[in-house]
Motif scaffolding. Structure first.
Motif, PDB file in Angstrom:
ATOM      1  N   LYS A 194       0.837  -1.185   0.000  1.00  0.00           N
ATOM      2  CA  LYS A 194       0.000   0.000   0.000  1.00  0.00           C
ATOM      3  C   LYS A 194       0.881   1.248   0.000  1.00  0.00           C
ATOM      4  O   LYS A 194       1.818   1.360   0.791  1.00  0.00           O
ATOM      5  CB  LYS A 194      -0.899   0.004   1.238  1.00  0.00           C
ATOM      6  CG  LYS A 194      -1.899   1.148   1.255  1.00  0.00           C
ATOM      7  CD  LYS A 194      -2.791   1.065   2.491  1.00  0.00           C
ATOM      8  CE  LYS A 194      -3.791   2.215   2.487  1.00  0.00           C
ATOM      9  NZ  LYS A 194      -4.674   2.163   3.686  1.00  0.00           N
ATOM     10  N   PRO A 195       0.645   2.194  -0.906  1.00  0.00           N
ATOM     11  CA  PRO A 195       1.489   3.398  -0.972  1.00  0.00           C
ATOM     12  C   PRO A 195       1.412   4.209   0.320  1.00  0.00           C
ATOM     13  O   PRO A 195       0.384   4.238   1.002  1.00  0.00           O
ATOM     14  CB  PRO A 195       0.896   4.178  -2.156  1.00  0.00           C
ATOM     15  CG  PRO A 195       0.135   3.176  -2.949  1.00  0.00           C
ATOM     16  CD  PRO A 195      -0.375   2.171  -1.965  1.00  0.00           C
ATOM     17  N   PHE A 196       2.511   4.872   0.640  1.00  0.00           N
ATOM     18  CA  PHE A 196       2.536   5.752   1.804  1.00  0.00           C
ATOM     19  C   PHE A 196       1.704   7.002   1.558  1.00  0.00           C
ATOM     20  O   PHE A 196       1.097   7.549   2.472  1.00  0.00           O
ATOM     21  CB  PHE A 196       3.975   6.155   2.142  1.00  0.00           C
ATOM     22  CG  PHE A 196       4.878   4.984   2.390  1.00  0.00           C
ATOM     23  CD1 PHE A 196       4.690   4.156   3.482  1.00  0.00           C
ATOM     24  CD2 PHE A 196       5.927   4.701   1.529  1.00  0.00           C
ATOM     25  CE1 PHE A 196       5.515   3.084   3.713  1.00  0.00           C
ATOM     26  CE2 PHE A 196       6.756   3.620   1.748  1.00  0.00           C
ATOM     27  CZ  PHE A 196       6.551   2.806   2.841  1.00  0.00           C
ATOM     28  N   LEU A 197       1.703   7.445   0.305  1.00  0.00           N
ATOM     29  CA  LEU A 197       0.943   8.634  -0.068  1.00  0.00           C
ATOM     30  C   LEU A 197       0.011   8.275  -1.211  1.00  0.00           C
ATOM     31  O   LEU A 197       0.416   7.615  -2.169  1.00  0.00           O
ATOM     32  CB  LEU A 197       1.881   9.766  -0.506  1.00  0.00           C
ATOM     33  CG  LEU A 197       2.855  10.319   0.536  1.00  0.00           C
ATOM     34  CD1 LEU A 197       3.744  11.385  -0.093  1.00  0.00           C
ATOM     35  CD2 LEU A 197       2.111  10.902   1.729  1.00  0.00           C
ATOM     36  N   SER A 198      -1.216   8.700  -1.132  1.00  0.00           N
ATOM     37  CA  SER A 198      -2.165   8.483  -2.207  1.00  0.00           C
ATOM     38  C   SER A 198      -1.956   9.519  -3.297  1.00  0.00           C
ATOM     39  O   SER A 198      -1.255  10.524  -3.110  1.00  0.00           O
ATOM     40  CB  SER A 198      -3.599   8.549  -1.679  1.00  0.00           C
ATOM     41  OG  SER A 198      -3.856   9.831  -1.114  1.00  0.00           O
ATOM     42  N   GLU A 199      -2.574   9.289  -4.432  1.00  0.00           N
ATOM     43  CA  GLU A 199      -2.376  10.175  -5.576  1.00  0.00           C
ATOM     44  C   GLU A 199      -2.877  11.584  -5.306  1.00  0.00           C
ATOM     45  O   GLU A 199      -2.360  12.546  -5.878  1.00  0.00           O
ATOM     46  CB  GLU A 199      -3.087   9.589  -6.796  1.00  0.00           C
ATOM     47  CG  GLU A 199      -2.783  10.306  -8.092  1.00  0.00           C
ATOM     48  CD  GLU A 199      -3.409   9.630  -9.287  1.00  0.00           C
ATOM     49  OE1 GLU A 199      -3.337  10.201 -10.393  1.00  0.00           O
ATOM     50  OE2 GLU A 199      -3.974   8.529  -9.119  1.00  0.00           O
TER      51      GLU A 199
END
Length: 532
Positions: A37-42
């Motif tokens: 899961k990315p640390f920061l979303s788009e």
């Protein structure tokens, strides 16, 4: 009774019984791979530098605050006498729109009407840097494998090239920027040397002398007309050597990125020589065995290129200790917490890239070249050699072997027209690097003497013009060369803006322009002794 049997049968269909065969007892359970899961979303990529979740970006913000002057203070101090020694204040206030430290105070930020002209670019770079470290899988770094022999590659521009080459779809401008930044070095070379190059006589980018030079190289890079462009067709061909002088960031690219150059020439054998005092060398063998503690953030710090040479450090080395494959994926390198916090600012001379990963077949070459060096036979088509030295230190090793049919020189943003930081004239003023005895002064005449083509890039229109103008007054260079490619824009330059740490208003694009020259050829005419 029939109703009960029908109901029982329907229950069996709705809830099938899980059975396991005897041989299935010894079968391993398949593990499903799920992307982290990315640390920061788009929609959460914008952060002021001081509040960034990544230490490298916070460290860069602190470096800018120490180096960059406030533009409003600078304009107000232009009319102050020198003896007052008034100096503009350093930036300390972060623009709420772009997140960069841009002014010394909020009042000066509000008073600066020029800031709006470049604020959107700074925000774009801010979000790009956070996106590279966000932890998402960067699909635009998935590089395709060998080209289908039935498919032709177009070099009209980035978009057409990505489509004809089979790259993943670039659906956003950010994806285009990331991919162009990664591939600008190999694709700039490929777009010049390929037989389908967009630099032609018809658009006046290629000269008649240049057509001869490239025709010689293309006879070695390609097969005869009508012959399939396959690996077997080039089994008896000599190696094409590309000497990349003054190499910095390009020497730190993972080998599989340079392998994309081989995909353009399936029947060619390529040997890349990275030569320069800031060439990135492999890590020592003992360091490769030490385990590193992964950090929750990743880094591909990309300082802008300035003054002397190419300096964008696009994705550094990856852990490539396995055999090379035809299709590789590039992702930002995971760094330790200490490495994340240490940021070397890019002032006038960009920092040396970090050491690259050591591959299985990496071998030391100091006994052969006499300087710190290495060679990697990456594939049967691609060999990479790096030499951490000035070119003049190793020129004698190649002097008698140069051939215009197999050799070419490439200089990425060499900075010919910039003042030398080490050499001065009789009046104590810095001389241009093209005439400096410690830089390009003695090198370019040696390159012209080989009659091999020399391709040069620049990071802006002004940089290209500055370098071209410097040739007219350089001893041993002026009047001693023919044009191969006329100066102009490079369709395969990086689309991503690079921002200077010493002044965020200074923004350039890697390899924006390209041009080429070679040593002058003089026709010899026989004179009749009888005047006939």
């Amino acid at each position: 009774m029939n109703i009960r049997l029908a109901a029982r049968h329907s229950l069996r269909l709705a809830h099938p019984r899980h059975t396991r065969s005897f041989f299935g007892l010894f079968k391993r359970k398949e593990q499903r791979f799920t992307e982290p899961k990315p640390f920061l979303s788009e929609d959460n990529l914008f952060h002021p530098f001081s509040k960034s979740p990544f230490p490298a970006i916070r460290a860069r913000g602190e470096a800018i605050k120490q180096l960059a002057p406030c533009p409003v203070c600078s304009s107000s101090h232009e009319h102050v006498h020198a003896h007052t020694k008034a100096q503009p204040k350093a930036v300390g206030f972060e623009c709420p729109d772009c997140g960069w430290p841009t002014h010394c105070s909020e009042e000066h930020w509000a008073a600066d009407k020029e800031h709006q002209k470049y604020c959107s670019r700074l925000r774009e770079v801010n979000e790009d840097e956070h996106d590279l470290r966000s932890g998402r899988k960067i699909h635009e770094f998935d590089l395709p494998g060998p080209q289908d022999v039935e498919t032709a590659i177009s070099f009209a521009n980035w978009d057409v090239f990505w489509y004809t080459r089979g790259f993943p779809s670039m659906n956003t401008e950010r994806s285009r920027r990331h991919s162009s930044k990664l591939l600008t070095y190999p694709m700039t070379i490929g777009s010049i040397l390929h037989q389908f190059s967009g630099l032609t006589l018809s658009n006046q980018r290629l000269t008649s002398e240049g057509s001869r030079s490239l025709a010689a190289l293309r006879t070695t890079l390609h097969v005869k007309p009508g012959t399939p462009e396959t690996e077997e067709a080039g089994s008896d061909k000599p190696q094409v050597r590309l000497f990349i002088l003054g190499a910095r960031a390009e020497s730190s690219l993972p080998p599989h990125v340079w392998e994309q150059l081989c995909m353009l020439f399936p029947s060619a054998l390529l040997h890349l020589h990275f030569i320069g005092p800031q060439v990135s060398l492999p890590k020592p063998a003992d360091e490769m065995k030490k385990p590193t503690k992964p950090s929750p953030s990743t880094s591909t710090t990309s300082p802008p290129e300035q003054k002397t040479d190419s300096s964008t450090s696009t994705s550094s080395s990856s852990t490539q200790d396995s055999e090379p494959s035809t299709s590789r994926s590039t992702s930002p390198t995971t760094l330790t917490e200490t490495e994340e916090k240490s940021y070397v600012p890019n002032v006038y001379e960009p920092p040396t890239p970090a050491p690259i990963a050591r591959l299985k077949r990496t071998r030391e070459e100091i006994e052969i070249y006499g300087v710190p060096s290495y060679t990697v036979p990456y594939t049967h088509q691609l060999t990479i050699t790096g030499m951490q030295a000035n070119y003049l230190e190793v020129h004698h090793l190649f002097r008698d072997t140069f051939d215009p049919y197999t050799d070419a020189f490439v200089l990425f943003s060499p900075g010919f027209g910039f003042p030398s930081p080490a050499s001065v004239d009789e009046n104590g003023s810095p001389v241009l690097q093209i005439v400096s005895p410690t830089e390009w002064g003695p090198v370019i005449p040696e390159l012209l003497a080989t009659k091999c083509p020399i391709f040069v890039t620049g990071f802006s229109p002004a940089d290209v013009e500055r370098d071209v103008r410097s040739l007219s007054n350089a001893p041993g260079v002026a009047g001693e060369f023919d044009w191969v490619i006329t100066p102009g824009e490079n369709e395969f330059g990086s689309i991503k803006w690079e921002v200077a740490d010493f002044d965020p208003r200074v923004m350039v694009k890697t390899n924006w322009g390209v041009w080429g020259i070679r040593g002058k050829t003089r026709e010899i005419r026989e004179k009749s002794w009888f005047g006939l």
